[in-house]
Scaffold this motif. Structure first.
Motif, PDB file in Angstrom:
ATOM      1  N   HIS A  37       0.841  -1.203   0.000  1.00  0.00           N
ATOM      2  CA  HIS A  37       0.000   0.000   0.000  1.00  0.00           C
ATOM      3  C   HIS A  37       0.869   1.243   0.000  1.00  0.00           C
ATOM      4  O   HIS A  37       2.067   1.179   0.274  1.00  0.00           O
ATOM      5  N   ILE A  62      -0.126   6.842  -8.600  1.00  0.00           N
ATOM      6  CA  ILE A  62      -0.074   5.371  -8.600  1.00  0.00           C
ATOM      7  C   ILE A  62       0.332   4.929 -10.001  1.00  0.00           C
ATOM      8  O   ILE A  62      -0.259   5.390 -10.985  1.00  0.00           O
ATOM      9  N   SER A  68       0.701  -1.896  -9.397  1.00  0.00           N
ATOM     10  CA  SER A  68      -0.686  -1.732  -9.833  1.00  0.00           C
ATOM     11  C   SER A  68      -0.794  -2.055 -11.321  1.00  0.00           C
ATOM     12  O   SER A  68       0.196  -1.985 -12.044  1.00  0.00           O
ATOM     13  N   HIS A  69      -2.005  -2.364 -11.780  1.00  0.00           N
ATOM     14  CA  HIS A  69      -2.199  -2.561 -13.218  1.00  0.00           C
ATOM     15  C   HIS A  69      -2.851  -1.329 -13.837  1.00  0.00           C
ATOM     16  O   HIS A  69      -3.365  -1.391 -14.944  1.00  0.00           O
ATOM     17  N   ARG A 153      -6.143   2.433 -17.712  1.00  0.00           N
ATOM     18  CA  ARG A 153      -5.787   1.022 -17.622  1.00  0.00           C
ATOM     19  C   ARG A 153      -5.852   0.392 -19.000  1.00  0.00           C
ATOM     20  O   ARG A 153      -6.734   0.717 -19.797  1.00  0.00           O
ATOM     21  N   GLN A 285      -7.706  -4.489  -6.769  1.00  0.00           N
ATOM     22  CA  GLN A 285      -6.827  -3.382  -6.396  1.00  0.00           C
ATOM     23  C   GLN A 285      -7.672  -2.127  -6.212  1.00  0.00           C
ATOM     24  O   GLN A 285      -8.774  -2.043  -6.743  1.00  0.00           O
ATOM     25  N   GLY A 287      -7.427   2.334  -6.179  1.00  0.00           N
ATOM     26  CA  GLY A 287      -6.807   3.659  -6.138  1.00  0.00           C
ATOM     27  C   GLY A 287      -7.847   4.567  -5.525  1.00  0.00           C
ATOM     28  O   GLY A 287      -8.998   4.575  -5.970  1.00  0.00           O
ATOM     29  N   TRP A 313      -2.961   3.917  -2.476  1.00  0.00           N
ATOM     30  CA  TRP A 313      -2.865   2.724  -3.330  1.00  0.00           C
ATOM     31  C   TRP A 313      -3.037   1.500  -2.453  1.00  0.00           C
ATOM     32  O   TRP A 313      -2.379   1.388  -1.408  1.00  0.00           O
ATOM     33  N   ALA A 315      -2.875  -2.625  -2.747  1.00  0.00           N
ATOM     34  CA  ALA A 315      -2.575  -3.818  -3.548  1.00  0.00           C
ATOM     35  C   ALA A 315      -3.631  -4.881  -3.253  1.00  0.00           C
ATOM     36  O   ALA A 315      -4.338  -4.782  -2.243  1.00  0.00           O
TER      37      ALA A 315
END
Ligand code: UGY
Ligand code: MN
Length: 343
Positions: A37, A62, A68-69, A153, A285, A287, A313, A315
């Motif tokens: 995080h 982030i 992150s994706h 994304r 996840q 944000g 953030w 995870a």
């Protein structure tokens, strides 16, 4: 435009707290960056020109470098500024936290996007946002100033869709498809009754295989369940789906269909004293941008005092919990990945 007279009171709105920070002591920050995080508070923001945008400064809060994706960034649009497009196949979500800007899409339609404003002593909770599908041409223009939070994304398009207009019994199983060099799977459209019944020693079910037993296809199917009317099943680029249909015909449409985005964008409100009931631990996840209020965010084994303007953030599987404190409600904007098999 006449609505944009002045912003909400200082303690109330993200945009006003943003930039003033928590105690501005030399070398002091509440920002924390850990494996699962991160808390990024306004006194830590570092802005630089945003690639592809004009007259705009961006601060990435982030990024995949954290695991992150998706990316989440602040875009500060100045006078006569214009947005750039995201890379190919990237979907975008915009949310206005201060000011206003005009969104124009490929067909020339305009939308005024704006943050909450006070006009004649009434708060207009506008909080505009927009979702832009991958590869959709659009531009955002701002002639005064605006601050946006942007999520992007890479979209994994559902290439195929199974439609069933009556009802069917399917046998489905999914597994990661490992492509082999020079071996490609092809779209296959068939009907079950053209497939031979196979031997199933010791079992009562009937088995037909709908895909060729050749190398590129790397799994088979063995679970049965019934689907109802109007079922639509998603298949991403990287997944194969085997179906064994025993009743009606199922049609395979081989076009990308925007069934639903993988973005789930929540706005969550808490009154002071309210808190998350579930002590959440989940595969998705997050944000998060705290837009209003203050409280305590639990992330893993750490408990953080947070206030509007803070970004977080989370995870996958980080234990998370929030309690709203202070005198005004808490409101946060939350990104969550949904609608895809996590395999
Ligand atoms: O839906 C959620 O995962 C959300 N309740 N999580 C959160 O607020 N941290
Ligand atoms: Mn959650």
């Amino acid at each position: 435009k006449s609505l944009i007279q002045r912003s909400l009171p200082l303690t109330f709105k993200f945009a006003e707290v943003f930039g003033y920070g928590y105690p501005d002591l030399p070398g002091f920050t509440r920002s924390v960056y850990k494996g699962d995080h991160a808390l990024i508070t306004p006194e830590s923001h570092v802005f630089s020109p945003l690639p592809g945008w004009t007259n705009t400064l961006g601060a990435y809060l982030i990024t995949p470098a954290m695991g992150s994706h998706f990316v989440m960034y602040l875009a500060k649009m100045q006078e006569n500024s214009k947005s750039g497009l995201p890379p190919n196949d990237v979907e975008r979500f915009l949310f206005v936290v201060q000011g206003s800007a005009t969104l124009t899409n490929a067909s020339g339609a305009h939308h005024q996007l704006m943050a909450s404003v006070i006009y004649e002593f009434r708060a207009y909770l506008v909080d505009s946002y927009a979702y832009l599908a991958p590869n959709s041409k659009h531009s955002l223009e701002c002639d005064a100033s605006a601050t946006l939070v942007v999520f992007e994304r890479r979209f994994i398009s559902p290439r195929s869709v199974i439609d069933c207009d009556a009802s069917a019994s399917l046998v489905v199983s999914e597994r990661r498809y490992s492509p082999l060099e020079n071996h490609f799977t092809e779209q296959i459209v068939g009907s079950t009754d053209q497939q031979p019944l196979l031997e199933t020693p010791g079992e009562v079910f009937e088995l037909r295989k709908l895909l060729p037993p050749s190398l590129p296809y790397d799994f088979n199917i063995h679970v049965g369940f019934r689907i109802g009317q109007n079922l639509r099943a998603l298949i991403s680029n990287f997944w194969k789906l085997y179906t064994q249909i025993s009743l009606h015909t199922v049609t395979l449409i081989n076009e990308p269909v925007w069934l639903s985005s993988r973005f789930d964008q929540h706005i969550m409100d808490f009154q002071p004293g309210e808190f998350l009931n579930v002590k959440e631990v989940h595969y998705n996840q997050h944000g998060l941008l705290l837009l209003e209020g203050q409280g305590i965010y639990r992330l893993g084994d750490s408990w953080y005092p947070v206030q509007s303007g803070d970004a977080i953030w989370m995870a996958p599987f980080v234990p998370q919990w929030y309690a709203a404190l202070g005198k005004t409600r808490s409101r946060y904007l939350l990104y969550k990945d949904v609608n895809r098999n996590p395999l």
